[in-house]
Design a protein around this motif. Structure first.
Motif, PDB file in Angstrom:
ATOM      1  N   GLU A   1       0.884  -1.161   0.049  1.00  0.00           N
ATOM      2  CA  GLU A   1       0.067  -0.033  -0.011  1.00  0.00           C
ATOM      3  C   GLU A   1       0.822   1.203  -0.109  1.00  0.00           C
ATOM      4  N   LEU A   2       1.968   1.213   0.646  1.00  0.00           N
ATOM      5  CA  LEU A   2       3.025   2.302   0.826  1.00  0.00           C
ATOM      6  C   LEU A   2       3.211   2.604  -0.568  1.00  0.00           C
ATOM      7  N   MET A   3       3.684   1.694  -1.443  1.00  0.00           N
ATOM      8  CA  MET A   3       4.046   1.816  -2.853  1.00  0.00           C
ATOM      9  C   MET A   3       2.855   2.379  -3.814  1.00  0.00           C
ATOM     10  N   ARG A   4       1.766   1.798  -3.469  1.00  0.00           N
ATOM     11  CA  ARG A   4       0.762   1.813  -4.522  1.00  0.00           C
ATOM     12  C   ARG A   4       0.323   3.274  -4.227  1.00  0.00           C
ATOM     13  N   ASP A   5       0.443   3.941  -2.952  1.00  0.00           N
ATOM     14  CA  ASP A   5      -0.492   5.247  -2.716  1.00  0.00           C
ATOM     15  C   ASP A   5       0.377   6.354  -2.663  1.00  0.00           C
ATOM     16  N   CYS A   6       1.921   6.207  -2.606  1.00  0.00           N
ATOM     17  CA  CYS A   6       2.761   7.334  -2.554  1.00  0.00           C
ATOM     18  C   CYS A   6       2.862   8.332  -3.724  1.00  0.00           C
ATOM     19  N   ASP A   7       3.379   9.443  -3.408  1.00  0.00           N
ATOM     20  CA  ASP A   7       3.571  10.358  -4.489  1.00  0.00           C
ATOM     21  C   ASP A   7       4.747  10.684  -5.017  1.00  0.00           C
ATOM     22  N   THR A   8       5.812  10.172  -3.978  1.00  0.00           N
ATOM     23  CA  THR A   8       7.127  10.359  -4.022  1.00  0.00           C
ATOM     24  C   THR A   8       7.812   9.301  -3.477  1.00  0.00           C
ATOM     25  N   LEU A   9       8.935   8.849  -4.301  1.00  0.00           N
ATOM     26  CA  LEU A   9       9.600   7.375  -3.716  1.00  0.00           C
ATOM     27  C   LEU A   9      11.170   7.798  -3.754  1.00  0.00           C
ATOM     28  N   LEU A  10      11.785   7.584  -2.883  1.00  0.00           N
ATOM     29  CA  LEU A  10      13.294   7.554  -2.374  1.00  0.00           C
ATOM     30  C   LEU A  10      13.853   6.224  -2.100  1.00  0.00           C
ATOM     31  N   THR A  11      14.751   5.742  -3.187  1.00  0.00           N
ATOM     32  CA  THR A  11      15.273   4.564  -3.087  1.00  0.00           C
ATOM     33  C   THR A  11      16.800   4.485  -2.505  1.00  0.00           C
ATOM     34  N   ILE A  12      17.036   3.945  -1.366  1.00  0.00           N
ATOM     35  CA  ILE A  12      18.490   3.858  -0.985  1.00  0.00           C
ATOM     36  C   ILE A  12      19.297   2.690  -0.960  1.00  0.00           C
ATOM     37  N   GLY A  13      20.167   2.450  -1.760  1.00  0.00           N
ATOM     38  CA  GLY A  13      21.159   1.076  -1.924  1.00  0.00           C
ATOM     39  C   GLY A  13      20.394  -0.148  -2.253  1.00  0.00           C
ATOM     40  N   SER A  14      19.497  -0.005  -3.105  1.00  0.00           N
ATOM     41  CA  SER A  14      18.625  -1.313  -3.463  1.00  0.00           C
ATOM     42  C   SER A  14      18.516  -1.294  -5.010  1.00  0.00           C
ATOM     43  N   SER A  15      18.568  -2.624  -5.564  1.00  0.00           N
ATOM     44  CA  SER A  15      18.305  -2.825  -6.915  1.00  0.00           C
ATOM     45  C   SER A  15      17.110  -3.854  -6.933  1.00  0.00           C
ATOM     46  N   PHE A  16      16.310  -3.607  -5.994  1.00  0.00           N
ATOM     47  CA  PHE A  16      14.829  -4.413  -6.040  1.00  0.00           C
ATOM     48  C   PHE A  16      14.465  -4.385  -7.517  1.00  0.00           C
ATOM     49  N   PRO A  17      14.182  -5.716  -7.925  1.00  0.00           N
ATOM     50  CA  PRO A  17      13.943  -5.688  -9.351  1.00  0.00           C
ATOM     51  C   PRO A  17      12.519  -5.656  -9.816  1.00  0.00           C
ATOM     52  N   TYR A  18      11.757  -5.786  -8.813  1.00  0.00           N
ATOM     53  CA  TYR A  18      10.243  -6.142  -9.437  1.00  0.00           C
ATOM     54  C   TYR A  18       9.422  -5.027  -9.435  1.00  0.00           C
ATOM     55  N   THR A  19       9.269  -4.303 -10.594  1.00  0.00           N
ATOM     56  CA  THR A  19       8.909  -3.176 -10.965  1.00  0.00           C
ATOM     57  C   THR A  19       7.343  -3.052 -10.459  1.00  0.00           C
ATOM     58  N   GLN A  20       6.461  -4.037 -10.849  1.00  0.00           N
ATOM     59  CA  GLN A  20       5.126  -4.059 -10.546  1.00  0.00           C
ATOM     60  C   GLN A  20       4.806  -3.933  -8.950  1.00  0.00           C
ATOM     61  N   PHE A  21       5.733  -4.018  -8.104  1.00  0.00           N
ATOM     62  CA  PHE A  21       5.758  -3.686  -6.671  1.00  0.00           C
ATOM     63  C   PHE A  21       6.032  -2.183  -6.324  1.00  0.00           C
ATOM     64  N   MET A  22       6.283  -1.619  -7.398  1.00  0.00           N
ATOM     65  CA  MET A  22       6.766  -0.034  -7.114  1.00  0.00           C
ATOM     66  C   MET A  22       5.726   0.837  -7.557  1.00  0.00           C
ATOM     67  N   PRO A  23       5.679   2.171  -7.536  1.00  0.00           N
ATOM     68  CA  PRO A  23       4.540   3.077  -7.828  1.00  0.00           C
ATOM     69  C   PRO A  23       4.563   2.884  -9.259  1.00  0.00           C
ATOM     70  N   GLU A  24       3.058   3.125  -9.635  1.00  0.00           N
ATOM     71  CA  GLU A  24       2.679   3.087 -11.219  1.00  0.00           C
ATOM     72  C   GLU A  24       3.603   4.258 -11.587  1.00  0.00           C
ATOM     73  N   PHE A  25       3.936   4.230 -12.797  1.00  0.00           N
ATOM     74  CA  PHE A  25       4.550   5.033 -13.697  1.00  0.00           C
ATOM     75  C   PHE A  25       4.191   6.305 -13.792  1.00  0.00           C
ATOM     76  N   GLY A  26       4.734   7.287 -13.415  1.00  0.00           N
ATOM     77  CA  GLY A  26       3.815   8.842 -13.926  1.00  0.00           C
ATOM     78  C   GLY A  26       3.050   9.209 -12.569  1.00  0.00           C
ATOM     79  N   LYS A  27       3.192   8.393 -11.382  1.00  0.00           N
ATOM     80  CA  LYS A  27       2.142   8.445 -10.241  1.00  0.00           C
ATOM     81  C   LYS A  27       2.994   9.117  -9.162  1.00  0.00           C
ATOM     82  N   ALA A  28       4.381   8.641  -9.047  1.00  0.00           N
ATOM     83  CA  ALA A  28       5.182   9.206  -8.295  1.00  0.00           C
ATOM     84  C   ALA A  28       6.622   9.631  -8.846  1.00  0.00           C
ATOM     85  N   ARG A  29       7.050  10.770  -8.264  1.00  0.00           N
ATOM     86  CA  ARG A  29       8.423  11.211  -8.306  1.00  0.00           C
ATOM     87  C   ARG A  29       9.454  10.404  -7.634  1.00  0.00           C
ATOM     88  N   GLY A  30      10.430  10.150  -8.332  1.00  0.00           N
ATOM     89  CA  GLY A  30      11.379   9.264  -7.782  1.00  0.00           C
ATOM     90  C   GLY A  30      13.046   9.984  -7.732  1.00  0.00           C
TER      91      GLY A  30
END
Length: 597
Positions: free
Chosen positions: A268-297
């Motif tokens: 839900e954090l990723m689904r509903d956020c409007d901004t994403l800060l990723t630190i030291g991770s290359s987590f590969p599964y894009t489908q579990f990150m915010p929808e493209f265009g919905k959050a700045r990163g």
């Protein structure tokens, strides 16, 4: 007595601070083994039962010590066996050095016994540095570059040493043309982004009202800074599996793991956020990150080759996580309302309540979620936890509360079966004064964990705290693949591939003189854990668990999360035939796109 090439290799390893080498003997490294005898086993040669386990132990040692892991193997088959563990190091960015024997130089190219083209074999896994030593004067440069490269690139490197080379007298490089001298040491260094990029990152983060932070293992050295920026941004923090021990799960805004093995609050954090800060991770599964265009990163990563490829970030900050955050934090505007923060914290609280209820549901014979949930309250404050791949990783990801001082890891990107037990052994040599706990499925235990308990028995007296607890989830099923077949293929369990023989794991441990406990009833689970934690040496605690408890994905609704396996299955089949019939319709309820909002 003259110094042999093999003597110099071990001397150079000692000078680099290497105190353990995980390996298995063979005639391709006989010269090195003789040198170990002359060096009175310094650095210590740790004998595994299989070269793949040597590599896994080196990876575990490196992960939990922060230092170089070293493994050694003979030519041909020994070298081949190292590959899986070395790929685990490569994909999880862990510094490991492999020292490998080769047939004599006089026989190379002659299709000789155990002659394998080791450069071709290792050119991918050790692509950052691989070299064959053909004359003594190549040393010490080859060793030094292999070690420096492993540290700098956080990757496996390899040195190939023909058998006859090991027996030659060592002679150092001279002050002549085409000689390469070398020196010890590597100074510490810190990479930081430009001021302009930091300002652009701050603008992006300050514009957000619903900020999500994703941390991976690259944030491990920046715990205080991650906490500070999360508090300033009033953000929730999700963790990639390799970053599970980066932050304490006791912090109210830490949503836990992300991905298919993750938590509902992280989803839900990723689904509903409007901004994403990723630190030291290359987590590969894009489908579990915010929808493209919905959050700045914004992304922070020390490796310029790993930025900007998981999400369309606006700003990619190449730099050390701690140093970068120290410069970024003063630019953060804390002026935002509490609504988002309160929602994140409420979701985390609800998640813990749901996990408590799921763990308490009955199963036949034992609910695997309860096994891990019961351990959580008993974990020593300095525990090191490893998990194997498979359904055990689901329970590891969701039911264990990381607290300050605890460490944990698993095979993240390779997600290979088999490292749970050797990781724990490597951890014990990295921290002999701390207890190690491995969560292992019966498939992985049969694959190689049983044999490596012999290694644990062999070295138990080398550890100040001798406790190494291996929990085996015995459900006679290759459970993760079984559920994947049902969810993705709509197929019933294919017994010839999925059903496992019923092995007496606890009895095997007792045959080695170790503690072995077989737990067959839910009311004995806590006592089983206590028996392992109170043992005076390694222990195998075997839990008979129900294969019918599904690893519900995080995008299931809260109501579905709370449902028990029994209620999910009710009316479809009796428990005895359910495993054979498959559950496509029910499992599909939990697939993406089916959620009722």
């Amino acid at each position: 007595m003259s110094t042999k090439v093999s003597d110099h290799i071990l001397q150079r390893l000692r000078e680099w601070g290497v105190d353990h080498v995980f390996g298995y003997p063979g005639d391709g490294i006989n010269g090195l083994l003789a040198a170990w005898g002359r060096a009175e086993n310094q650095p210590r040669f740790v004998q595994s039962r299989h070269e793949e386990m040597s590599a896994f132990e080196a990876v575990g040692y490196a992960k939990f010590s922060g230092r170089l892991g070293v493994c050694a193997a003979t030519s041909g088959p020994g070298a081949i066996h190292l590959l899986n563990g070395l790929y685990d190091a490569k994909l999880d960015h862990v510094p490991v050095l492999a020292i490998v024997g080769q047939t004599h130089r006089t026989a190379m190219g002659g299709s000789y016994q155990q002659e394998v083209d080791l450069h071709t074999l290792f050119k991918d896994v050790a692509s950052d540095f691989i070299e064959t030593v053909t004359v003594p004067e190549q040393l010490p440069n080859v060793i030094d570059r292999a070690i420096r490269t492993a540290y700098a690139r956080r990757s496996p490197t390899a040195i190939i040493i023909p058998g006859d080379m090991q027996e030659l007298d060592y002679s150092p490089p001279t002050h002549e043309f085409k000689m390469v001298p070398s020196s010890l040491g590597r100074s510490s260094w810190t990479a930081v982004p430009s001021e302009d990029s930091l300002e652009r990152a701050a603008e992006t983060l300050n514009s957000g009202d619903k900020v999500a932070i994703l941390v991976g293992q690259g944030a491990a050295g920046a715990r205080a800074e991650v906490e500070r920026i999360a508090e300033l941004l009033k953000a929730g923090v999700a963790k990639a599996l390799l970053g599970k021990d980066v932050l304490s799960d006791e912090l109210p805004y830490v949503t836990g793991s992300i991905g298919l093995l993750g938590t509902r609050p992280s989803y839900e954090l990723m689904r509903d956020c409007d901004t994403l800060l990723t630190i030291g991770s290359s987590f590969p599964y894009t489908q579990f990150m915010p929808e493209f265009g919905k959050a700045r990163g914004v992304q922070i990563d020390i490796d310029p080759h790993m930025v900007g490829m998981r999400y369309p970030y606006e700003v990619n900050l190449v730099g050390d996580a701690k140093a970068t955050l120290e410069r970024l934090i003063p630019m953060i505007d804390p002026a935002r309302g509490p609504e988002w923060y309160d929602t994140v914290c409420d979701n985390v609280k609800r998640w813990h309540e749901v996990m408590e209820r799921r763990a308490q549901q009955s199963a036949d014979p034992i609910n695997p979620e309860y096994v891990t949930h019961a351990l959580d309250a008993l974990l020593p404050e300095n525990a090191i936890i490893t998990s194997d791949s498979g359904s055990a990783a689901n329970w590891y990801a969701r039911h264990l509360t990381m607290r300050p001082g605890m460490r944990s890891s698993l095979s993240g990107t390779l997600a290979t079966m088999g490292p749970g037990v050797p990781y724990a052994i490597g951890a014990k040599f990295a921290h002999p004064d701390r207890p190690a706990i491995a969560l292992v499925g019966d498939g992985a235990m049969q694959m190689n964990g049983l044999a490596e308990m012999i290694t644990a028995a062999k070295y138990r007296h080398a550890w100040e705290d001798p406790r190494m607890i291996v929990a085996v989830f015995n459900n006679r099923d290759l459970n993760q693949v079984t559920w994947e077949m049902r969810a993705m293929e709509g197929a019933p369990s294919f017994l010839p591939s999925q059903e496992l023989p019923d092995v007496q794991y606890a009895a095997f441990a007792r045959s080695l003189g170790l503690t072995g406990v077989r737990v067959e009833k839910p009311e004995d689970v806590e006592a089983g854990w206590r028996a392992g934690l109170e043992a005076d040496g390694p222990a195998v605690i075997e839990f008979l668990t129900d294969p019918a408890v599904p690893p519900i994905p995080p995008h299931a609704t809260w109501e579905q999360m709370e449902a028990t396996a029994a209620s999910i299955l009710k009316g479809d089949a009796d428990r005895g035939s359910m495993i054979k019939q498959g559950l496509k319709a029910k499992v599909q309820e939990f697939l993406p796109g089916r959620e009722k909002k």
